[in-house]
Design a protein around this motif. Structure first.
Motif, mmCIF file in Angstrom:
data_model
loop_
_atom_site.group_PDB
_atom_site.id
_atom_site.type_symbol
_atom_site.label_atom_id
_atom_site.label_comp_id
_atom_site.label_asym_id
_atom_site.label_seq_id
_atom_site.Cartn_x
_atom_site.Cartn_y
_atom_site.Cartn_z
ATOM 1 N N GLU A 93 3.558 -9.438 -5.862
ATOM 2 C CA GLU A 93 2.120 -9.193 -5.885
ATOM 3 C C GLU A 93 1.447 -9.720 -4.615
ATOM 4 O OE1 GLU A 93 1.542 -9.464 -10.752
ATOM 5 O OE2 GLU A 93 0.721 -11.021 -9.431
ATOM 6 N N GLU A 94 2.034 -10.735 -3.998
ATOM 7 C CA GLU A 94 1.443 -11.341 -2.796
ATOM 8 C C GLU A 94 1.994 -10.758 -1.489
ATOM 9 O OE1 GLU A 94 1.027 -15.750 -4.899
ATOM 10 O OE2 GLU A 94 2.322 -15.439 -3.160
ATOM 11 N N CYS A 95 3.253 -10.243 -1.507
ATOM 12 C CA CYS A 95 3.943 -9.838 -0.241
ATOM 13 C C CYS A 95 4.089 -8.334 -0.175
ATOM 14 C CB CYS A 95 5.307 -10.514 -0.155
ATOM 15 S SG CYS A 95 6.197 -10.109 1.369
ATOM 16 N N ALA A 96 3.387 -7.705 0.776
ATOM 17 C CA ALA A 96 3.463 -6.249 0.955
ATOM 18 C C ALA A 96 4.825 -5.825 1.495
ATOM 19 C CB ALA A 96 2.349 -5.789 1.901
ATOM 20 N N CYS B 296 7.840 -7.172 0.975
ATOM 21 C CA CYS B 296 8.857 -7.151 -0.068
ATOM 22 C C CYS B 296 8.600 -6.010 -1.053
ATOM 23 C CB CYS B 296 8.880 -8.489 -0.793
ATOM 24 S SG CYS B 296 9.567 -9.832 0.230
ATOM 25 N N ARG B 297 7.301 -5.711 -1.301
ATOM 26 C CA ARG B 297 7.023 -4.560 -2.166
ATOM 27 C C ARG B 297 7.552 -3.272 -1.534
ATOM 28 N NH1 ARG B 297 1.894 -6.956 -2.766
ATOM 29 N NH2 ARG B 297 0.937 -5.353 -1.420
ATOM 30 N N ALA B 298 7.343 -3.127 -0.231
ATOM 31 C CA ALA B 298 7.856 -1.935 0.454
ATOM 32 C C ALA B 298 9.375 -1.863 0.362
ATOM 33 C CB ALA B 298 7.413 -1.940 1.928
ATOM 34 N N GLU B 299 10.050 -2.996 0.494
ATOM 35 C CA GLU B 299 11.506 -3.019 0.390
ATOM 36 C C GLU B 299 11.950 -2.648 -1.021
ATOM 37 O OE1 GLU B 299 13.690 -3.144 2.525
ATOM 38 O OE2 GLU B 299 15.486 -3.487 1.330
ATOM 39 N N ARG B 300 11.194 -3.157 -2.049
ATOM 40 C CA ARG B 300 11.521 -2.803 -3.439
ATOM 41 C C ARG B 300 11.400 -1.306 -3.659
ATOM 42 N NH1 ARG B 300 6.939 -4.196 -7.464
ATOM 43 N NH2 ARG B 300 6.112 -2.495 -6.191
ATOM 44 N N ASP B 301 10.301 -0.720 -3.154
ATOM 45 C CA ASP B 301 10.096 0.718 -3.335
ATOM 46 C C ASP B 301 11.171 1.519 -2.611
ATOM 47 O OD1 ASP B 301 7.871 0.039 -4.791
ATOM 48 O OD2 ASP B 301 6.455 0.364 -3.115
ATOM 49 N N THR B 302 11.590 1.057 -1.437
ATOM 50 C CA THR B 302 12.637 1.759 -0.671
ATOM 51 C C THR B 302 13.951 1.762 -1.433
ATOM 52 O OG1 THR B 302 11.596 1.124 1.415
ATOM 53 C CG2 THR B 302 13.917 1.775 1.510
ATOM 54 N N GLN B 303 14.312 0.631 -1.977
ATOM 55 C CA GLN B 303 15.575 0.556 -2.713
ATOM 56 C C GLN B 303 15.525 1.407 -3.984
ATOM 57 O OE1 GLN B 303 17.173 -3.338 -3.300
ATOM 58 N NE2 GLN B 303 16.659 -4.035 -1.216
ATOM 59 N N ARG B 304 14.372 1.422 -4.648
ATOM 60 C CA ARG B 304 14.259 2.271 -5.831
ATOM 61 C C ARG B 304 14.409 3.740 -5.455
ATOM 62 N NH1 ARG B 304 9.106 -0.499 -9.047
ATOM 63 N NH2 ARG B 304 10.342 -2.042 -10.231
ATOM 64 N N ALA B 305 13.822 4.142 -4.336
ATOM 65 C CA ALA B 305 13.940 5.539 -3.897
ATOM 66 C C ALA B 305 15.382 5.892 -3.599
ATOM 67 C CB ALA B 305 13.058 5.763 -2.671
ATOM 68 N N ILE B 306 16.079 4.968 -2.955
ATOM 69 C CA ILE B 306 17.496 5.219 -2.626
ATOM 70 C C ILE B 306 18.310 5.388 -3.896
ATOM 71 C CG2 ILE B 306 19.560 4.164 -1.606
ATOM 72 C CD1 ILE B 306 17.709 2.847 0.456
ATOM 73 N N LEU B 307 18.064 4.511 -4.888
ATOM 74 C CA LEU B 307 18.811 4.604 -6.140
ATOM 75 C C LEU B 307 18.505 5.906 -6.858
ATOM 76 C CD1 LEU B 307 18.452 0.927 -7.438
ATOM 77 C CD2 LEU B 307 20.510 2.054 -6.557
ATOM 78 N N SER B 308 17.256 6.342 -6.758
ATOM 79 C CA SER B 308 16.883 7.611 -7.396
ATOM 80 C C SER B 308 17.615 8.778 -6.765
ATOM 81 C CB SER B 308 15.363 7.809 -7.298
ATOM 82 O OG SER B 308 14.987 9.064 -7.832
#
Length: 659
Positions: free
Chosen positions: A32-35, A37-49
């Motif tokens: 919630e505080e770090c943009a 790390c959020r971007a990295e989370r979204d990138t990894q989710r996209a890759i897994l998808s």
């Protein structure tokens, strides 16, 4: 940054819900505080998808049919990503892929943030420093004299210096048999020509060393090779300049022999042209001239190098033209056979007198392969022995650039082969060809040890000189193992030095030893030797050994300047004959030196300039040119006029390089 790195390691487990409650809450708060790390989370989710869709689209291979019976969490026939994820192989592969993608992503972010423009003070070029004006000069190397041993041979490297002029580089050869070459920082155009180091003869005290003994030398190769360098607008390397071969290249008007001996001796003494305080003594031999029609029958074996190193216009094509010139001079009683060598040796023409067959065989020769010279020499001598003519001229004519590299190829091994073969009564002529990898030192040694002569063929006119004009001297030996010993009178001569013949020096006791090999004299050949003398009474310093404790030297009262002794054998003989001549100090006083003496001294002076000899005194190109014009004589073949032109070229090159 450290906190982000800690949570980045747990993102994969967070996405799949595999973290404990404490870690899950901490990572959720951080996201919630770090943009970033959020971007990295979204990138990894996209890759897994994307990976999940790819796996669902591709049918399972037949080998995975047991997987189809596994219970799924949903009722659809699609393969569930969640089911596959829990297999250890897939989890490992997927984790490796995600880590690689993360590394690439954060590396790119690092580069982006690193190259962001920053404000910096305006750059101002410093003012040019004031320098004194300079004039570029071409490099000139000065070599200090040393008593240290030097390498036995050199490699000449040719290239362009910083100013675009041709320069020579000499690189010592590796120790050993001579097959290995050392090239350090070699310029473009590097070649592997080899020349033996020449330790120039120094002055010797006549009181301590009254005897000078040497073998004659009728080779002329050095002069033609020096001419090749000068015609290529280069000064030759010093060790390519063998002064005795330059002097003996020319004909001299010595008297013909009158008695039973096959040569006449000429002696002369006059002032030394390059040092007025010294004298110069000349010893000349004139071999008996024999007309071609009166030569004994020839049994000639052409041993021709057709290896790949001979594949240039100044090698095999010139060799073939030279051989045809010789063939055209042969008579019906002469026979020729041809042995060639490249990767292996072979007999391509059996002995024949048919000039058509000989020329046809020469015309078929082509270059290619490595160089098995030793095998060729063995076969050539065997062929010559099979066709041996009693009372005839049995000779092997070796034509090569000297680049032997297969089988017996080192100098020492080849010399042993040649020394063994010369006992059969078969003589050897060596003809050198080409540039770039000329093995001059090797070929000179082979000719010397094979009871023969060595010539370098740089063009078709030199081939005509050696194989047509001087055919008798090239092919017919009239005396072998010819040695000269000069005894100087210390009461008339303080010191002396032999000019040239450095690799022909013999021990004093070798003069009487008939087992000691020496040089051969061909029909019509001349041999000239020059001694530079320091007169007795001169205050010029000369190195001395020092006073002896157990013996004293007592001089004999004599006005002889020197005594010349000569030994020779008949071509088929084993016992030498002695000839003796004395020269008185007053014999030549007041006499004008002959044209023979003057021209020979100019050639020797030229050689000392090319070698940059420490004994060159007042030698100069200009004086050589002026005096050589005065004694050029009839010069029917133009060799002396050509000599003057070469001196002029050397003068221009030497001055140009010394600017």
């Amino acid at each position: 940054m450290k906190k982000c790195k800690y949570f980045e390691k747990k993102l994969i487990a967070y996405i799949h819900g595999e973290l404990g409650k404490k870690d899950m809450d901490a990572l959720t708060a951080h996201l919630e505080e770090c943009a970033g790390c959020r971007a990295e989370r979204d990138t990894q989710r996209a890759i897994l998808s994307i990976l999940g869709e790819a796996l669902n689209a591709a049918p399972a291979p037949q080998e995975l049919s047991p997987w189809r019976s596994l219970q799924r969490h949903d009722s659809t026939p699609r393969i569930s990503l969640g089911n596959i994820w829990f297999t250890p192989p897939f989890k490992s592969a997927l984790a490796a892929s995600v880590i690689a993608v993360c590394f690439i992503f954060f590396s790119s972010l690092f580069v982006v943030f690193t190259v962001l423009p920053k404000e910096s003070p305006e750059f101002r070029a410093p003012a040019p420093a004031e320098r004194p004006s300079m004039r570029l000069r071409k490099p000139k190397a000065n070599f200090a004299k040393t008593a240290e041993p030097r390498p036995s041979s050199r490699i000449v490297a040719k290239g362009k210096d910083a100013y675009g002029y041709d320069r020579r580089v000499t690189v010592p050869q590796l120790m050993g048999s001579g097959e290995g070459l050392l090239a350090v920082n070699a310029p473009q155009g590097f070649n592997t020509e080899q020349y033996d180091w020449i330790p120039e003869n120094a002055f010797k005290m006549a009181l301590e060393n009254p005897l000078s003994t040497f073998s004659i030398d009728v080779d002329r190769a050095a002069y033609a090779n020096v001419r090749r360098f000068l015609n290529d607008n280069q000064l030759p390397p010093p060790d390519a300049v063998r002064i005795e071969e330059m002097v003996n290249y020319f004909e001299y008007d010595y008297p013909q022999p009158q008695g039973e001996d096959p040569f006449a001796i000429s002696l002369e003494v006059a002032s030394c042209p390059w040092n007025n305080d010294h004298e110069l003594a000349l010893v000349g031999l004139q071999g008996l001239k024999v007309d071609t029609k009166d030569l004994p029958p020839n049994n000639l074996v052409f041993l021709l190098d057709v290896s790949g190193s001979m594949n240039s216009v100044d090698k095999l094509p010139l060799l073939k033209s030279a051989m045809r010139l010789l063939v055209n001079q042969l008579r019906p009683e002469d026979s020729v056979s041809i042995v060639v060598y490249a990767g292996a040796a072979g007999l391509v023409l059996e002995p024949t007198s048919d000039k058509g067959r000989i020329n046809e065989a020469i015309g078929r020769l082509q270059a290619g392969g490595s160089t098995a010279g030793g095998a060729g020499i063995e076969l050539a001598y065997l062929t010559a022995q099979q066709g041996f003519l009693e009372g005839g001229n049995n000779r092997v004519i070796l034509a090569t650039d000297g680049d032997f590299n297969v089988g017996v190829s080192s100098d020492s091994a080849l010399i042993r082969v040649i020394e063994e073969k010369r006992e059969s009564g078969i003589f050897l002529t060596v003809l050198g060809f080409g540039t770039g990898n000329l093995k001059d030192s090797k070929m000179e040694k082979l000719a010397d040890k094979g009871n023969g002569n060595y010539a370098y063929i740089d063009d078709i006119l030199e081939a005509k000189k050696v194989l047509v004009n001087e055919m008798g001297g090239t092919l017919l030996t009239i005396a072998k193992d010819v040695k000269i010993q000069v005894e100087f009178n210390p009461s008339q001569v303080k010191a002396y030095r032999l000019i040239g013949y450095e690799n022909r020096i013999l021990a004093s006791e070798d003069f009487e030893n008939d087992l000691k090999d020496a040089g051969e004299l061909g029909a019509g050949h001349t041999v000239t030797a020059l001694y530079e003398l320091i007169p007795a009474g001169s205050d010029e310093p000369v190195p001395v050994t020092g006073e002896l404790k157990y013996q004293k030297t007592q001089l004999v009262d004599s006005d002889d300047l020197m005594t010349v002794k000569l030994r020779y054998k008949q071509p088929d003989g084993d016992v030498s004959k002695l000839l003796v001549r004395s020269v008185k100090a007053s014999e030549f006083h007041g006499l004008r030196p002959s044209h023979n003496f003057q021209f020979a001294s100019e050639v020797a002076e030229f050689g000392m300039l090319l070698r940059n000899s420490e004994f060159k005194g007042n030698a100069s190109y200009g004086q050589i040119i002026e005096r050589a014009h005065q004694v050029k004589g009839a010069d029917r073949e133009g060799y002396r006029a050509e000599f003057i032109r070469l001196v002029e070229k050397a003068q221009l090159l030497d001055e140009h390089f010394d600017e």
